[in-house]
Scaffold this motif. Sequence first.
Motif, PDB file in Angstrom:
ATOM      1  N   LEU A  75      66.762   2.425  -2.761  1.00 33.50           N
ATOM      2  CA  LEU A  75      66.930   1.407  -3.791  1.00 33.50           C
ATOM      3  C   LEU A  75      68.233   0.654  -3.567  1.00 33.50           C
ATOM      4  O   LEU A  75      69.233   1.237  -3.151  1.00 33.50           O
ATOM      5  N   SER A  76      68.205  -0.627  -3.863  1.00 31.86           N
ATOM      6  CA  SER A  76      69.426  -1.433  -3.801  1.00 31.86           C
ATOM      7  C   SER A  76      70.247  -1.195  -5.068  1.00 31.86           C
ATOM      8  O   SER A  76      69.802  -0.529  -6.006  1.00 31.86           O
ATOM      9  N   ALA A  77      71.445  -1.766  -5.098  1.00 30.88           N
ATOM     10  CA  ALA A  77      72.293  -1.618  -6.279  1.00 30.88           C
ATOM     11  C   ALA A  77      71.621  -2.207  -7.513  1.00 30.88           C
ATOM     12  O   ALA A  77      71.653  -1.628  -8.605  1.00 30.88           O
ATOM     13  N   GLU A  78      70.972  -3.342  -7.345  1.00 31.19           N
ATOM     14  CA  GLU A  78      70.272  -3.964  -8.474  1.00 31.19           C
ATOM     15  C   GLU A  78      69.055  -3.147  -8.882  1.00 31.19           C
ATOM     16  O   GLU A  78      68.753  -3.007 -10.069  1.00 31.19           O
ATOM     17  N   ASP A  79      68.342  -2.578  -7.884  1.00 29.70           N
ATOM     18  CA  ASP A  79      67.176  -1.752  -8.188  1.00 29.70           C
ATOM     19  C   ASP A  79      67.564  -0.510  -8.988  1.00 29.70           C
ATOM     20  O   ASP A  79      66.821  -0.072  -9.881  1.00 29.70           O
ATOM     21  N   CYS A  80      68.733   0.078  -8.684  1.00 29.91           N
ATOM     22  CA  CYS A  80      69.163   1.278  -9.402  1.00 29.91           C
ATOM     23  C   CYS A  80      69.452   0.984 -10.866  1.00 29.91           C
ATOM     24  O   CYS A  80      69.256   1.847 -11.730  1.00 29.91           O
ATOM     25  N   ALA A  81      69.922  -0.223 -11.156  1.00 31.23           N
ATOM     26  CA  ALA A  81      70.259  -0.561 -12.531  1.00 31.23           C
ATOM     27  C   ALA A  81      69.021  -0.794 -13.388  1.00 31.23           C
ATOM     28  O   ALA A  81      69.079  -0.631 -14.608  1.00 31.23           O
ATOM     29  N   VAL A  82      67.900  -1.148 -12.737  1.00 29.66           N
ATOM     30  CA  VAL A  82      66.679  -1.445 -13.506  1.00 29.66           C
ATOM     31  C   VAL A  82      66.133  -0.202 -14.199  1.00 29.66           C
ATOM     32  O   VAL A  82      65.916  -0.214 -15.416  1.00 29.66           O
ATOM     33  N   PRO A  83      65.879   0.931 -13.494  1.00 28.52           N
ATOM     34  CA  PRO A  83      65.323   2.116 -14.169  1.00 28.52           C
ATOM     35  C   PRO A  83      66.388   3.095 -14.660  1.00 28.52           C
ATOM     36  O   PRO A  83      66.054   4.229 -15.007  1.00 28.52           O
ATOM     37  N   GLU A  84      67.663   2.679 -14.672  1.00 30.15           N
ATOM     38  CA  GLU A  84      68.731   3.609 -15.047  1.00 30.15           C
ATOM     39  C   GLU A  84      68.537   4.139 -16.467  1.00 30.15           C
ATOM     40  O   GLU A  84      68.789   5.313 -16.744  1.00 30.15           O
ATOM     41  N   ARG A  85      68.067   3.302 -17.366  1.00 35.85           N
ATOM     42  CA  ARG A  85      67.881   3.722 -18.755  1.00 35.85           C
ATOM     43  C   ARG A  85      66.805   4.804 -18.856  1.00 35.85           C
ATOM     44  O   ARG A  85      66.958   5.794 -19.582  1.00 35.85           O
ATOM     45  N   LEU A  86      65.715   4.645 -18.103  1.00 37.69           N
ATOM     46  CA  LEU A  86      64.660   5.659 -18.111  1.00 37.69           C
ATOM     47  C   LEU A  86      65.159   6.976 -17.530  1.00 37.69           C
ATOM     48  O   LEU A  86      64.872   8.060 -18.052  1.00 37.69           O
ATOM     49  N   ALA A  87      65.910   6.892 -16.433  1.00 33.08           N
ATOM     50  CA  ALA A  87      66.451   8.114 -15.829  1.00 33.08           C
ATOM     51  C   ALA A  87      67.433   8.800 -16.775  1.00 33.08           C
ATOM     52  O   ALA A  87      67.513  10.030 -16.819  1.00 33.08           O
ATOM     53  N   GLY A  88      68.186   8.016 -17.537  1.00 34.50           N
ATOM     54  CA  GLY A  88      69.115   8.599 -18.492  1.00 34.50           C
ATOM     55  C   GLY A  88      68.407   9.429 -19.552  1.00 34.50           C
ATOM     56  O   GLY A  88      68.940  10.437 -20.027  1.00 34.50           O
ATOM     57  N   GLU A  89      67.190   9.038 -19.915  1.00 29.80           N
ATOM     58  CA  GLU A  89      66.432   9.818 -20.896  1.00 29.80           C
ATOM     59  C   GLU A  89      66.052  11.188 -20.337  1.00 29.80           C
ATOM     60  O   GLU A  89      66.002  12.185 -21.065  1.00 29.80           O
ATOM     61  N   TRP A  90      65.804  11.275 -19.023  1.00 29.46           N
ATOM     62  CA  TRP A  90      65.530  12.574 -18.397  1.00 29.46           C
ATOM     63  C   TRP A  90      66.742  13.501 -18.556  1.00 29.46           C
ATOM     64  O   TRP A  90      66.596  14.668 -18.905  1.00 29.46           O
ATOM     65  N   PHE A  91      67.929  12.967 -18.282  1.00 35.09           N
ATOM     66  CA  PHE A  91      69.138  13.779 -18.421  1.00 35.09           C
ATOM     67  C   PHE A  91      69.359  14.175 -19.873  1.00 35.09           C
ATOM     68  O   PHE A  91      69.834  15.276 -20.156  1.00 35.09           O
ATOM     69  N   ALA A  92      69.029  13.284 -20.795  1.00 35.59           N
ATOM     70  CA  ALA A  92      69.184  13.608 -22.212  1.00 35.59           C
ATOM     71  C   ALA A  92      68.256  14.746 -22.625  1.00 35.59           C
ATOM     72  O   ALA A  92      68.522  15.427 -23.627  1.00 35.59           O
ATOM     73  N   ARG A  93      67.181  14.965 -21.870  1.00 37.18           N
ATOM     74  CA  ARG A  93      66.238  16.042 -22.198  1.00 37.18           C
ATOM     75  C   ARG A  93      66.534  17.321 -21.422  1.00 37.18           C
ATOM     76  O   ARG A  93      65.704  18.224 -21.381  1.00 37.18           O
ATOM     77  N   GLY A  94      67.695  17.402 -20.795  1.00 39.41           N
ATOM     78  CA  GLY A  94      68.160  18.665 -20.247  1.00 39.41           C
ATOM     79  C   GLY A  94      67.986  18.869 -18.764  1.00 39.41           C
ATOM     80  O   GLY A  94      68.350  19.929 -18.260  1.00 39.41           O
ATOM     81  N   VAL A  95      67.436  17.900 -18.025  1.00 35.79           N
ATOM     82  CA  VAL A  95      67.260  18.095 -16.586  1.00 35.79           C
ATOM     83  C   VAL A  95      68.538  17.676 -15.868  1.00 35.79           C
ATOM     84  O   VAL A  95      69.415  17.034 -16.445  1.00 35.79           O
ATOM     85  N   ALA A 148      72.720   9.193 -14.110  1.00 37.82           N
ATOM     86  CA  ALA A 148      71.393   8.660 -13.810  1.00 37.82           C
ATOM     87  C   ALA A 148      71.459   7.640 -12.685  1.00 37.82           C
ATOM     88  O   ALA A 148      70.616   7.630 -11.780  1.00 37.82           O
ATOM     89  N   TYR A 149      72.451   6.759 -12.730  1.00 37.02           N
ATOM     90  CA  TYR A 149      72.605   5.751 -11.677  1.00 37.02           C
ATOM     91  C   TYR A 149      72.877   6.408 -10.328  1.00 37.02           C
ATOM     92  O   TYR A 149      72.307   6.019  -9.307  1.00 37.02           O
ATOM     93  N   VAL A 150      73.746   7.426 -10.323  1.00 35.08           N
ATOM     94  CA  VAL A 150      74.087   8.105  -9.070  1.00 35.08           C
ATOM     95  C   VAL A 150      72.849   8.800  -8.487  1.00 35.08           C
ATOM     96  O   VAL A 150      72.603   8.757  -7.280  1.00 35.08           O
ATOM     97  N   ALA A 151      72.056   9.448  -9.351  1.00 38.43           N
ATOM     98  CA  ALA A 151      70.857  10.130  -8.869  1.00 38.43           C
ATOM     99  C   ALA A 151      69.868   9.145  -8.263  1.00 38.43           C
ATOM    100  O   ALA A 151      69.253   9.412  -7.219  1.00 38.43           O
ATOM    101  N   LEU A 152      69.711   7.984  -8.881  1.00 33.07           N
ATOM    102  CA  LEU A 152      68.802   6.968  -8.339  1.00 33.07           C
ATOM    103  C   LEU A 152      69.344   6.409  -7.024  1.00 33.07           C
ATOM    104  O   LEU A 152      68.587   6.137  -6.095  1.00 33.07           O
ATOM    105  N   ALA A 153      70.661   6.231  -6.944  1.00 31.03           N
ATOM    106  CA  ALA A 153      71.255   5.686  -5.727  1.00 31.03           C
ATOM    107  C   ALA A 153      71.095   6.635  -4.540  1.00 31.03           C
ATOM    108  O   ALA A 153      71.038   6.192  -3.384  1.00 31.03           O
ATOM    109  N   ARG A 154      70.999   7.932  -4.804  1.00 36.12           N
ATOM    110  CA  ARG A 154      70.878   8.916  -3.730  1.00 36.12           C
ATOM    111  C   ARG A 154      69.437   9.193  -3.315  1.00 36.12           C
ATOM    112  O   ARG A 154      69.212   9.997  -2.409  1.00 36.12           O
TER     113      ARG A 154
END
Length: 332
Positions: free
Chosen positions: A198-218, A182-188
């Motif tokens: 996004l900056s390094a700090e910006d990527c860490a903020v929504p990382e948890r939300l992006a991780g839920e997308w991956f948990a749902r199969g995307v 999730a972090y790598v996808a946001l960083a790219r």
Amino acid sequence: MAIQHPSSAPCAPAPSRPYRQARAGYGKRSVPDQPLAQPADFALLPERERYVAGYVDHLPDGAAMDIKSLAKDLPLYGQMAIGTALRTLAVAGHLRHVRCRVETLGQSRWVTRTYWSRTAHDNEWWTTHLAGEASGREGAPLQKASEPPAWAPAPQEAVCAPAVPQQRTTSAPAPDAAPSAAYVALARLGRTDPRLALSAEDCAVPERLAGEWFARGVDADYLTQALTSGLPAQVGSPVGFVRRRLTDKLPPRLPEASAPAGPDAPARRLLVECSECGRPGPADAFPDGLCRPCRAAVREGAGAPGPAESELPGARDIHALVGSMRNLMRAP
């Protein structure tokens, strides 16, 4: 000699060069068991929709039929008019936009296909047909079901509600810790579209939300496409914009992802796109090819269009045609 239709509609141009071919896996997909083409196939449609439908119907499978490609090949209408015509054809039951996850050369990716039917079908038919497509009935590439990765949040965790993390640091992962997918996808994101850099700090903020997308199969490609499609001309706060899209466009949790039938049971992921806004979801959640918010907007707009609606070219067309398309489909 009998007249096929009381109004004269321009005939779709016969191409003098090869059709535009979509990228591998994308493009037009004709439904099976279609009757032979007849002059009156699209006689009940409005003039513009008959023109577009006649051209699309002659395209071979795999041909490009996105808005930009059709606008280049059909000189009478621009991109906005073509987009409105495609939405009307979806409401009439001739097409559905679908995102399908396939595996090629050992890599999994999402592709966008447009399923086309010369005969208009109702919502129940499309739901049944797309359910068969999702099960891999036609022998398309299949995806092996797998357990969620170790970094994915547990299913019972609430990720949409704001929560205080255990540690107040929001900096980038430590150098010795491998970053999550999730972090790598946001960083790219910024390399795909600079408006979402996004900056390094910006990527860490929504990382948890992006991780839920991956948990749902995307996967990363699907997440990137969902976050970067239809961006405004300027994005004032990229991190705020990304957080809002991660929340608003969170895909549904598919039942087969949580309880696979077996270790080798194949599962093909397939999501229908709303013909108005492009929001993905299961087939039965998109009657007439529209998501719930767009259907509500259509119902409200069909009664009394407001000033803002009249400023958008072609907006009133789709709202006015939704009711008539349903009535025509019920006609014998």
